[in-house]
Structures are given as structure tokens and as C-alpha cells.
Scaffold this active site. Structure first.
Site, PDB file in Angstrom:
ATOM      1  N   GLY A  15       0.853  -1.305  -0.029  1.00  0.00           N
ATOM      2  CA  GLY A  15       0.004   0.041  -0.141  1.00  0.00           C
ATOM      3  C   GLY A  15       0.868   1.274   0.001  1.00  0.00           C
ATOM      4  O   GLY A  15       0.326   2.266   0.406  1.00  0.00           O
ATOM      5  N   ARG A  94      -6.418  -8.398  -8.259  1.00  0.00           N
ATOM      6  CA  ARG A  94      -7.555  -9.102  -8.583  1.00  0.00           C
ATOM      7  C   ARG A  94      -8.240  -8.519  -9.933  1.00  0.00           C
ATOM      8  O   ARG A  94      -8.382  -7.529  -9.990  1.00  0.00           O
ATOM      9  CB  ARG A  94      -8.873  -9.001  -7.782  1.00  0.00           C
ATOM     10  CG  ARG A  94      -8.392  -9.695  -6.434  1.00  0.00           C
ATOM     11  CD  ARG A  94      -8.265 -11.461  -6.475  1.00  0.00           C
ATOM     12  NE  ARG A  94      -9.613 -12.036  -6.909  1.00  0.00           N
ATOM     13  CZ  ARG A  94      -9.553 -13.104  -7.348  1.00  0.00           C
ATOM     14  NH1 ARG A  94      -8.510 -13.991  -7.144  1.00  0.00           N
ATOM     15  NH2 ARG A  94     -10.594 -13.919  -7.758  1.00  0.00           N
ATOM     16  N   ILE A  95      -8.593  -9.227 -10.836  1.00  0.00           N
ATOM     17  CA  ILE A  95      -9.487  -9.022 -12.031  1.00  0.00           C
ATOM     18  C   ILE A  95     -10.759  -8.863 -11.667  1.00  0.00           C
ATOM     19  O   ILE A  95     -11.268  -9.851 -11.151  1.00  0.00           O
ATOM     20  CB  ILE A  95      -9.148 -10.054 -13.325  1.00  0.00           C
ATOM     21  CG1 ILE A  95      -7.680 -10.003 -13.602  1.00  0.00           C
ATOM     22  CG2 ILE A  95     -10.013  -9.623 -14.227  1.00  0.00           C
ATOM     23  CD1 ILE A  95      -7.100 -10.807 -14.771  1.00  0.00           C
ATOM     24  N   ASN A 110      -6.725   3.138 -12.080  1.00  0.00           N
ATOM     25  CA  ASN A 110      -5.763   2.042 -11.499  1.00  0.00           C
ATOM     26  C   ASN A 110      -4.315   2.571 -11.952  1.00  0.00           C
ATOM     27  O   ASN A 110      -3.934   3.322 -12.909  1.00  0.00           O
ATOM     28  CB  ASN A 110      -5.818   0.666 -12.579  1.00  0.00           C
ATOM     29  CG  ASN A 110      -4.918  -0.408 -12.105  1.00  0.00           C
ATOM     30  OD1 ASN A 110      -4.613  -0.413 -10.802  1.00  0.00           O
ATOM     31  ND2 ASN A 110      -4.315  -1.143 -13.118  1.00  0.00           N
ATOM     32  N   HIS A 112      -0.276   1.053 -12.842  1.00  0.00           N
ATOM     33  CA  HIS A 112       0.427   0.066 -13.465  1.00  0.00           C
ATOM     34  C   HIS A 112       1.742   0.458 -13.606  1.00  0.00           C
ATOM     35  O   HIS A 112       2.040   1.505 -14.355  1.00  0.00           O
ATOM     36  CB  HIS A 112      -0.252  -0.425 -14.764  1.00  0.00           C
ATOM     37  CG  HIS A 112       0.209  -1.680 -15.298  1.00  0.00           C
ATOM     38  ND1 HIS A 112      -0.064  -2.912 -14.879  1.00  0.00           N
ATOM     39  CD2 HIS A 112       1.278  -1.716 -16.439  1.00  0.00           C
ATOM     40  CE1 HIS A 112       0.514  -3.847 -15.339  1.00  0.00           C
ATOM     41  NE2 HIS A 112       1.465  -3.323 -16.536  1.00  0.00           N
ATOM     42  N   ASP A 148      -5.649  -4.013 -18.248  1.00  0.00           N
ATOM     43  CA  ASP A 148      -4.612  -3.024 -18.316  1.00  0.00           C
ATOM     44  C   ASP A 148      -4.669  -2.042 -19.558  1.00  0.00           C
ATOM     45  O   ASP A 148      -3.666  -1.592 -20.096  1.00  0.00           O
ATOM     46  CB  ASP A 148      -3.182  -3.520 -18.167  1.00  0.00           C
ATOM     47  CG  ASP A 148      -3.023  -3.967 -16.838  1.00  0.00           C
ATOM     48  OD1 ASP A 148      -3.437  -3.554 -15.908  1.00  0.00           O
ATOM     49  OD2 ASP A 148      -2.214  -5.149 -16.819  1.00  0.00           O
TER      50      ASP A 148
HETATM   51  C1  GAR Z   1       2.642  -0.996  -7.543  1.00  0.00           C
HETATM   52  O1  GAR Z   1       3.898  -1.027  -8.246  1.00  0.00           O
HETATM   53  C2  GAR Z   1       1.791  -0.815  -8.579  1.00  0.00           C
HETATM   54  O2  GAR Z   1       1.947  -0.210  -9.905  1.00  0.00           O
HETATM   55  C3  GAR Z   1       1.704  -2.404  -8.979  1.00  0.00           C
HETATM   56  O3  GAR Z   1       1.708  -3.004  -7.792  1.00  0.00           O
HETATM   57  C4  GAR Z   1       2.584  -2.212  -6.862  1.00  0.00           C
HETATM   58  C5  GAR Z   1       1.537  -2.163  -5.662  1.00  0.00           C
HETATM   59  O4  GAR Z   1       2.420  -1.477  -4.615  1.00  0.00           O
HETATM   60  N1  GAR Z   1       0.183  -2.789  -9.425  1.00  0.00           N
HETATM   61  C6  GAR Z   1       0.152  -3.716 -10.639  1.00  0.00           C
HETATM   62  O5  GAR Z   1       1.158  -4.191 -10.975  1.00  0.00           O
HETATM   63  C7  GAR Z   1      -1.271  -3.834 -11.100  1.00  0.00           C
HETATM   64  N2  GAR Z   1      -1.302  -4.436 -12.232  1.00  0.00           N
HETATM   65  P1  GAR Z   1       2.049  -0.591  -3.346  1.00  0.00           P
HETATM   66  O6  GAR Z   1       0.906  -1.602  -2.816  1.00  0.00           O
HETATM   67  O7  GAR Z   1       3.215  -0.259  -2.541  1.00  0.00           O
HETATM   68  O8  GAR Z   1       1.311   0.397  -3.900  1.00  0.00           O
END
Ligand code: GAR
Length: 203
Positions: A15, A94-95, A110, A112, A148
Site C-alpha cells: 500500500g 484481482r481482475i 488504476n 500500473h 490494463d
Molecule cells: C505498484 O507498483 C503498482 O503499480 C503495482 O503493484 C505495486 C503495488 O505497490 N500494480 C500492478 O502491477 C497492477 N497491475 P504498493 O502496494 O506499494 O502500492
């Protein structure tokens, strides 16, 4: 300023993007207020961070539900119960069902960790390094049924170093994620950008 948009953040893990959004939303003139952090993982470290910041949290494991649709209905109930206007996915792994995405289309964004449309899905930094790209980055986009693949709101680029590992590249990109995600939420919340006929339209 008009009323702040009531915003929920969906997480699955540590998070840090969630924390960046919470931090930005403390500003009196920020157009969104974080009213809920929801996780599909009860042990997600981000839940504790949110609680420490005084934000309401809720955790429901997708494993407790018979189908993707049933789980998304439970998320939808949680959002609707709090009159949520906007949803930010921040490392939510989750999708969603099409019905959920359609209901929240234009109101759900979102982040990415790649320059979409390159490198969708998982193991994103591994994909970038394997492809030999010299630049990668991150993207905030509206969530649509295409994984995505939704219209892009904001992007930031970083160099890929010759000796990068997935971890070093991820760390460099994460700094930019924390910068552009609050900016993108601000633009959606104050109406600077909206989803119209499948495109992001900027005022
Ligand atoms: C982040 O890098 C985010 O961009 C990625 O997960 C990480 C979460 O980090 N999301 C994806 O890959 C979604 N497809 P965080 O929990 O520290 O924010």
C-alpha cells in the site's frame, strides 16, 4: 470548492501508492477524500498503514466467495454503503467481473508499473528488462474491461539501466507512481479529465 469526491482505495499488499493518495488527500484543497481502504487480503500491510492514518478499512477475502461476480458484488456493496464516488486501485491484484467494471466505468482508475500499452499483466519489470527497453515507467488509466487497457490519464518515464534487476527498476518507477497517482486522482476528482466514448477527455 465543490464537495470532495468520496474515494475508496483497493489494495492487496503493502500500500505505498495508497499512502501517497492518503497523504495528498489531507490537503484542504484536494478534491477527493479517502473514505475507505478495502483489501482482498486480510493480512495486507497497507491496511495497518491506513488504520494508523485514521482511515476506515475493510478486508474480505475473495476466497470466501463462490465466484468473481459474487466477490465483486460484495465490494460493490461496501462502496455503495459509504456513498463512494471514485475508486482507486493501488496494487489490487484481482481482475474484476465485467459487470463491476461497467458499473464503475469512468469512476475507477488504476496504476500500473509500465508505460502502457507495453507490458501488461504481471511480472511487468521482468518483461521490460527481457524486452531490452531503455525507458520504462508507470501509467494511471481508467479501468475498462480490457485488462490494463483503459484510456490513459497520466504517465511518467524513467530510464532502464543496463544493470537493472526487476527490483531496482521497480524502486525507480515506484517513486514516479507516488507522484503521478495523486495528480491523476486530482484530475479525475475535479473533472479535469473524464471518460467519454471510450477515451480520456481533458478539459
Ligand atoms: C505498484 O507498483 C503498482 O503499480 C503495482 O503493484 C505495486 C503495488 O505497490 N500494480 C500492478 O502491477 C497492477 N497491475 P504498493 O502496494 O506499494 O502500492
Amino acid at each position: 470548492m465543490t464537495t470532495k469526491k468520496r474515494t475508496a482505495i483497493l489494495i492487496s499488499g503493502r500500500g505505498t501508492n495508497m499512502a501517497a493518495l492518503i497523504e495528498a488527500a489531507w490537503a484542504p484543497d484536494f478534491p477527493a477524500k479517502i473514505v475507505l481502504v478495502f483489501s482482498n487480503v486480510e493480512s495486507a500491510p497497507g491496511l495497518k498503514t491506513a488504520q494508523a492514518a485514521g482511515i476506515r478499512t475493510q478486508a474480505l477475502s475473495h476466497k470466501e466467495f463462490p465466484s468473481r461476480e459474487a466477490f465483486d458484488e460484495a465490494i460493490d456493496e461496501a462502496l455503495t454503503a459509504l456513498d463512494v464516488d471514485l475508486v482507486c486501485e493501488a496494487g489490487f491484484m484481482r481482475i474484476h467481473s465485467d459487470a463491476f467494471v461497467q458499473k464503475w466505468e469512468g469512476k475507477m482508475i488504476n496504476i500500473h508499473p509500465s508505460l502502457l500499452p507495453a507490458f501488461k499483466g504481471v511480472k511487468v519489470h521482468e518483461q521490460a528488462i527481457a524486452a531490452g527497453v531503455r525507458i520504462s515507467g508507470c501509467t494511471v488509466h481508467f479501468v475498462t474491461p480490457a485488462l490494463d487497457g483503459g484510456p490513459i490519464i497520466a504517465q511518467a518515464a524513467v530510464p532502464v539501466m543496463l544493470n537493472d534487476t526487476p527490483e531496482t527498476l521497480a524502486a525507480r518507477i515506484l517513486i514516479e507512481e507516488h507522484r503521478i497517482y495523486p495528480e491523476a486522482l486530482k484530475m479525475v476528482a475535479d473533472g479535469h479529465v473524464r471518460l467519454e466514448n471510450g477515451r480520456a477527455v481533458f478539459l
